[in-house]
Design a protein around this motif. Structure first.
Motif, short mmCIF file in Angstrom:
data_model
loop_
_atom_site.label_atom_id
_atom_site.label_comp_id
_atom_site.label_asym_id
_atom_site.label_seq_id
_atom_site.Cartn_x
_atom_site.Cartn_y
_atom_site.Cartn_z
N LEU A 287 0.81 -1.19 0.10
CA LEU A 287 -0.15 0.13 0.08
C LEU A 287 1.02 1.31 0.04
CD1 LEU A 287 -2.94 1.47 0.23
CD2 LEU A 287 -2.47 1.08 2.89
N VAL A 288 1.92 1.24 1.06
CA VAL A 288 2.77 2.51 0.96
C VAL A 288 3.47 2.64 -0.36
CG1 VAL A 288 4.82 3.31 2.10
CG2 VAL A 288 2.77 2.23 3.46
N GLU A 289 4.19 1.78 -0.83
CA GLU A 289 4.78 1.72 -2.19
C GLU A 289 4.06 2.08 -3.24
OE1 GLU A 289 8.28 -1.91 -1.60
OE2 GLU A 289 6.33 -2.27 -2.47
N SER A 290 2.72 1.71 -3.30
CA SER A 290 2.02 2.19 -4.35
C SER A 290 1.72 3.62 -4.35
CB SER A 290 0.66 1.36 -4.71
OG SER A 290 -0.12 1.32 -3.68
N ARG A 291 1.59 4.20 -3.01
CA ARG A 291 0.88 5.47 -3.07
C ARG A 291 1.93 6.37 -2.72
NH1 ARG A 291 -4.67 4.30 -1.79
NH2 ARG A 291 -5.12 6.46 -1.37
N MET A 292 3.23 6.03 -3.06
CA MET A 292 4.28 6.96 -2.79
C MET A 292 4.18 8.40 -3.73
SD MET A 292 5.97 6.42 -0.38
CE MET A 292 7.26 7.63 -0.41
N PRO A 293 3.63 8.20 -5.05
CA PRO A 293 3.53 9.51 -5.75
C PRO A 293 2.46 10.60 -4.67
CG PRO A 293 3.34 7.65 -6.93
CD PRO A 293 3.40 7.03 -5.60
N GLU A 294 1.50 9.95 -4.17
CA GLU A 294 0.75 10.88 -3.38
C GLU A 294 1.52 11.35 -2.17
OE1 GLU A 294 -3.64 9.67 -1.38
OE2 GLU A 294 -3.07 8.66 -3.30
N VAL A 295 2.26 10.57 -1.77
CA VAL A 295 3.34 11.02 -0.67
C VAL A 295 4.07 12.23 -0.99
CG1 VAL A 295 5.08 10.46 1.15
CG2 VAL A 295 2.94 9.11 0.68
N TRP A 296 4.82 11.90 -1.78
CA TRP A 296 5.78 13.03 -2.66
C TRP A 296 5.09 14.32 -2.97
CZ3 TRP A 296 7.70 8.64 -6.43
CH2 TRP A 296 8.60 7.67 -5.82
N SER A 297 3.66 14.19 -3.58
CA SER A 297 3.09 15.30 -3.83
C SER A 297 2.54 16.24 -2.44
CB SER A 297 1.96 14.91 -4.63
OG SER A 297 0.76 16.01 -4.54
N ALA A 298 2.41 15.27 -1.44
CA ALA A 298 1.96 16.05 -0.13
C ALA A 298 3.25 16.62 0.40
CB ALA A 298 1.39 14.97 0.69
N GLN A 299 4.53 15.89 0.39
CA GLN A 299 5.62 16.67 0.84
C GLN A 299 6.27 17.60 0.20
OE1 GLN A 299 8.32 13.21 0.03
NE2 GLN A 299 7.91 12.30 2.29
N GLN A 300 5.65 17.86 -1.09
CA GLN A 300 6.15 19.08 -1.91
C GLN A 300 5.24 20.16 -1.48
OE1 GLN A 300 6.58 18.33 -6.05
NE2 GLN A 300 5.65 20.30 -6.63
N LYS A 301 4.13 20.01 -1.29
CA LYS A 301 3.06 20.98 -0.85
C LYS A 301 3.43 21.54 0.59
CE LYS A 301 -0.97 19.71 -3.51
NZ LYS A 301 -1.75 18.51 -3.46
N TYR A 302 3.87 20.64 1.50
CA TYR A 302 4.25 20.96 2.73
C TYR A 302 5.46 21.74 2.87
CZ TYR A 302 5.42 20.10 7.82
OH TYR A 302 5.63 20.08 9.17
N ALA A 303 6.39 21.37 1.82
CA ALA A 303 7.37 22.45 1.78
C ALA A 303 7.21 23.77 1.34
CB ALA A 303 8.70 21.50 0.77
N GLU A 304 6.45 23.60 0.41
CA GLU A 304 5.85 25.12 -0.12
C GLU A 304 5.07 26.09 0.89
OE1 GLU A 304 5.24 23.37 -4.67
OE2 GLU A 304 3.67 23.96 -3.62
N ARG A 305 4.41 25.23 1.72
CA ARG A 305 3.76 25.92 2.54
C ARG A 305 4.71 26.67 3.47
NH1 ARG A 305 -0.01 21.57 3.08
NH2 ARG A 305 0.78 21.09 4.91
#
Lengths: 137, 137
Positions: free
Chosen positions: A114-132
């Motif tokens: 589950l975690v491996e398959s959803r990493m693109p979603e996690v990377w996108s969240a990490q990017q938004k978090y860094a931008e905030r």
């Protein structure tokens, strides 16, 4: 609920249910053993089949000999992994899962997939978090 | 597989599949965030419903303010937990799961229930392990 510092025999009050949310419950220690950094990877690797120590160490990329040895000991102690010494010269040591270890490993493999398959979603969240964070600074 | 030290945008090569067994893969970090000592308990607690910080800290018995705060930040960063500031005097901060966080939490709750229900088996294994050690000594 029994405290981890006591021996299992003295404190295994089976009238009480295990509760990982209670700080003294030994189930929290077992949960930590199976979800710890190396425990989860060792169990997931052994779900693929039996391994000898050195092959398992190659599979769990990055683990030190000492950490893998400690991890396997903790898993053996909790009855999740069996350590077999095979007759050979030199003797070979092989690790495999017990039925309970296999049940837990199946759950962990599901979680990993589950975690491996959803990493693109996690990377996108990490990017938004860094931008905030940048916006605030 | 992208290295954790790089930013997500630069390294999110979607032609590569995430692999927790590869030491540099950021999926291993995310797995560690959700299975870490406090991450697993925080996610499992939030699977019960939303929590304010102080209530969550009481639920996750034994966690320090600092560790819970760091844990929630890591979960927020990976897009698993949302931190909402509710308008009130003084302002209230509430934590809840994202859809991905809820999916992961469901798996963790299943794992926790499995471990809790099988603790008598674990205690029995621990006792036998201790006896084998004593025999050898």
């Amino acid at each position: 609920m029994p405290d981890a510092a006591q021996t299992p025999r003295e404190n295994a009050d089976v009238t009480l249910e295990a509760d990982v949310f209670a700080r003294g419950c030994t189930s929290r220690e077992t949960l930590q053993t199976v979800t710890g950094r190396w425990g989860v990877l060792a169990l997931a690797a052994l779900a693929e089949g039996n391994y000898r120590f050195s092959a398992l160490r190659r599979r769990v990329d990055g683990v030190s000999e000492r950490m893998l040895s400690q991890t396997l000991q903790a898993l053996e102690r909790d009855g999740l992994v069996v350590r077999d010494v095979l007759e050979a010269i030199p003797p070979k040591v092989e690790y495999s899962l017990t039925p309970l270890g296999a049940e837990i490993a199946t759950r962990l493999v599901g979680l990993i997939e589950l975690v491996e398959s959803r990493m693109p979603e996690v990377w996108s969240a990490q990017q938004k978090y860094a931008e905030r964070r940048t916006d605030r600074a």
